[in-house]
Design a protein around this motif. Structure first.
Motif, PDB file in Angstrom:
ATOM      1  N   ASN A 135      13.174   8.161  13.154  1.00  0.00           N
ATOM      2  CA  ASN A 135      13.955   7.070  13.736  1.00  0.00           C
ATOM      3  C   ASN A 135      14.706   7.546  14.975  1.00  0.00           C
ATOM      4  N   ASN A 136      15.244   8.754  14.868  1.00  0.00           N
ATOM      5  CA  ASN A 136      15.999   9.354  15.966  1.00  0.00           C
ATOM      6  C   ASN A 136      15.667  10.830  16.051  1.00  0.00           C
ATOM      7  N   TYR A 144       0.805  -1.217   0.000  1.00  0.00           N
ATOM      8  CA  TYR A 144       0.000   0.000   0.000  1.00  0.00           C
ATOM      9  C   TYR A 144       0.842   1.273   0.000  1.00  0.00           C
ATOM     10  N   ILE A 145       2.177   1.118   0.020  1.00  0.00           N
ATOM     11  CA  ILE A 145       3.025   2.317   0.023  1.00  0.00           C
ATOM     12  C   ILE A 145       2.738   3.180  -1.196  1.00  0.00           C
ATOM     13  N   GLY A 146       2.555   2.561  -2.339  1.00  0.00           N
ATOM     14  CA  GLY A 146       2.245   3.317  -3.549  1.00  0.00           C
ATOM     15  C   GLY A 146       0.943   4.073  -3.441  1.00  0.00           C
ATOM     16  N   ALA A 147      -0.040   3.492  -2.740  1.00  0.00           N
ATOM     17  CA  ALA A 147      -1.329   4.161  -2.569  1.00  0.00           C
ATOM     18  C   ALA A 147      -1.181   5.419  -1.724  1.00  0.00           C
ATOM     19  N   VAL A 148      -0.415   5.319  -0.642  1.00  0.00           N
ATOM     20  CA  VAL A 148      -0.191   6.482   0.219  1.00  0.00           C
ATOM     21  C   VAL A 148       0.557   7.568  -0.543  1.00  0.00           C
ATOM     22  N   ASP A 149       1.586   7.184  -1.288  1.00  0.00           N
ATOM     23  CA  ASP A 149       2.352   8.155  -2.072  1.00  0.00           C
ATOM     24  C   ASP A 149       1.477   8.823  -3.131  1.00  0.00           C
ATOM     25  N   ASN A 179      -1.963  14.687   3.962  1.00  0.00           N
ATOM     26  CA  ASN A 179      -0.641  15.020   4.480  1.00  0.00           C
ATOM     27  C   ASN A 179      -0.137  13.822   5.264  1.00  0.00           C
ATOM     28  N   VAL A 180       1.088  13.400   4.981  1.00  0.00           N
ATOM     29  CA  VAL A 180       1.683  12.246   5.653  1.00  0.00           C
ATOM     30  C   VAL A 180       2.684  12.744   6.691  1.00  0.00           C
ATOM     31  N   SER A 236       9.558   4.814   7.036  1.00  0.00           N
ATOM     32  CA  SER A 236       8.560   4.956   5.972  1.00  0.00           C
ATOM     33  C   SER A 236       7.332   4.082   6.192  1.00  0.00           C
ATOM     34  N   ASP A 237       7.415   3.133   7.130  1.00  0.00           N
ATOM     35  CA  ASP A 237       6.278   2.256   7.424  1.00  0.00           C
ATOM     36  C   ASP A 237       5.469   2.711   8.639  1.00  0.00           C
TER      37      ASP A 237
END
Length: 485
Positions: A307-308, A287-292, A301-302, A319-320
């Motif tokens: 990570n830090n 589903y990464i492509g769908a979100v992009d 808006n994402v 990214s997940d």
């Protein structure tokens, strides 16, 4: 002292809403090195109206071609991409149109229906006789293809629905009044009771209505909310129809599943968007492509989890692990059920829904003020979480979004001063504020020098973090750049 007009002072005679793109377009025209311009953004945010008004006011001749409504013009590039060939083909179809060198604007609208148009931008850029602006729904534009065809020969402008400053303009507030808001920030000067109550009431209207121009104009023209919710819901349906219209057949179900579950996850405590829970057997990588796609289309808006807690921001995220917000908070509210609608519009209980509405509007305002990406942080042990991160020139700045408490919600009819007086003198710090203090104090986060707390609070500075009312978020980037860099 800042004096605000009464809330019902509006421009009823106003024909067009003032937008920030207006100044950008004038500056673009006055630049002798200007290139063809592509105005990017979600559907129905006012792109066409703004470009058309600019053209009418600044050119002797405006050639407007809509590739959706005027399908015959899709063939004007069939004989090649040289400017004279394109002009010849347009003139064959519409012989009355005038092409005056250096005094003509060619406006190609609904670019997504004719990607070949993008290839012609190189020729127009090199020819320089005619100014060219392209626009269209980003849902239908495969921008990587356009980028490869026109790289180095175009300019881009990202347009959004109306931000809070544009909403203030629509309400009748003058630039000097809005500038005074900024001076309050710079001088750390608290607002008076009148100022705080008045601007916060306008901000509540903005949250309810959002910034879709048609919705705002209906509200301004009528002087009340009547009809705006129905219009917002129609806009939501239009977006869903556009998704099914422009997405690849194999992606439609995934896109709709992601889009239709945004409010579901925002209602949860951690607001993390979990792909595995939107469909049986769904996997995040599928589903990464769908979100992009939805992000590039401008409808969401994402906000990615860091990570830090350190600079740089880009590349330093998972990214997940992300939250999804509506690009327009009015549409988020319109997506909720009938009971929530009544509570939010009648009682102004925006602190309900687990703070999602305030988070959504702050994320929206940060994006509209020029922040390319949104980032947050969450760690379980030891517990540490922060709603957003921005930066100045030298440091990472945590931003806490304080949701209104139940006590504040029950006192919604009171003035700001009355609420402050009713506030308990002794109260425990909430988890978010503890996290804000720890991020600033702990040596393990050297990039964090200070923080920002947004809420229904007046302006203040306690030596560790600034406190600003929600409505000043649109000035935050300027404040960090001009005062703290």
């Amino acid at each position: 002292m800042l004096i605000f007009a009464a809330e019902n002072v509006i421009f009823r005679e106003m024909k067009l809403l003032r937008r920030k793109i207006d100044k950008y377009l004038l500056d673009w025209k006055n630049n002798p090195k200007r290139k063809p311009l592509i105005v990017k953004g979600a559907r129905q945010i006012g792109k066409t109206e703004s470009i058309r008004a600019f053209g009418d006011a600044n050119y002797e001749s405006v050639i407007e071609i809509n590739f959706v409504l005027q399908k015959k013009f899709r063939a004007i590039f069939d004989d090649g991409y040289e400017v004279d060939t394109i002009i010849k083909n347009i003139s064959l179809l519409e012989p009355s149109w005038r092409f005056i060198p250096h005094k003509t604007l060619i406006f190609f609208d609904e670019l997504q229906k004719c990607p070949d148009c993008a290839t012609s931008l190189k020729s127009f850029c090199q020819d320089k006789r005619y100014d060219v602006i392209c626009s269209g729904s980003m849902m239908g534009i495969y921008y990587e293809e356009i980028e490869s065809n026109a790289v180095g020969y175009k300019e881009d402008f990202d347009m959004f629905s109306m931000d809070f400053e544009e909403f203030l303009w629509a309400k009748g507030y003058q630039p000097e009044q809005i500038e005074d808001l900024y001076h309050h920030m710079v001088e750390l000067k608290p607002f008076s009771q009148l100022e705080m109550d008045t601007i916060m009431n306008v901000f509540r209207d903005y949250m309810s209505l959002g910034g879709m121009p048609e919705v705002v104009k209906m509200y301004i023209d009528n002087g009340h909310y009547g009809g705006t919710l129905e219009l917002q819901r129609q806009l939501l349906k239009d977006y869903e129809e556009d998704i099914t219209k422009y997405a690849k057949q194999t992606d439609k179900a995934k896109l709709l599943a992601v889009y239709n579950h945004i409010s579901t996850f925002l209602a949860k405590d951690n607001k993390k968007y979990q792909i595995t829970k939107i469909a049986k057997g769904a996997r995040n990588r599928e589903y990464i492509g769908a979100v992009d796609w939805l992000k590039e289309a401008g409808v969401i808006n994402v906000c990615y989890c860091l990570n830090n807690v350190e600079l740089p921001l880009k590349g330093n995220y998972d990214s997940d692990y992300y939250k999804l917000y509506y690009h327009d908070t009015g549409l988020l509210i319109a997506s909720l059920d009938e009971e929530a609608q009544e509570d939010l519009r009648a009682n102004k209980n925006f602190g309900t829904y687990k703070g999602a509405i305030y988070e959504n509007v702050v994320g929206e305002m940060l994006r509209k003020s020029g922040y390319d990406g949104l980032y947050f942080y969450k760690r379980e042990s030891p517990a540490l979480e922060m709603d957003f991160f921005v930066r100045d020139a030298n440091s990472l700045v945590p931003v806490e979004v304080k949701a209104a408490s139940k006590r504040a919600q029950s006192q919604a009819c009171l003035s700001y001063a009355e609420r402050e007086q009713a506030r308990p003198k002794a109260k425990a710090k909430d988890n978010a504020t503890v996290s804000l203090n720890n991020l600033i104090k702990w040596n393990s986060y050297p990039d964090v020098k200070y923080g920002i707390k947004l809420g229904y609070k007046n302006i203040g500075w306690n030596g560790q973090f600034y406190t600003f009312p929600y409505f000043l978020t649109f000035l935050l980037k300027r404040f960090l750049k001009e005062q703290l860099s």
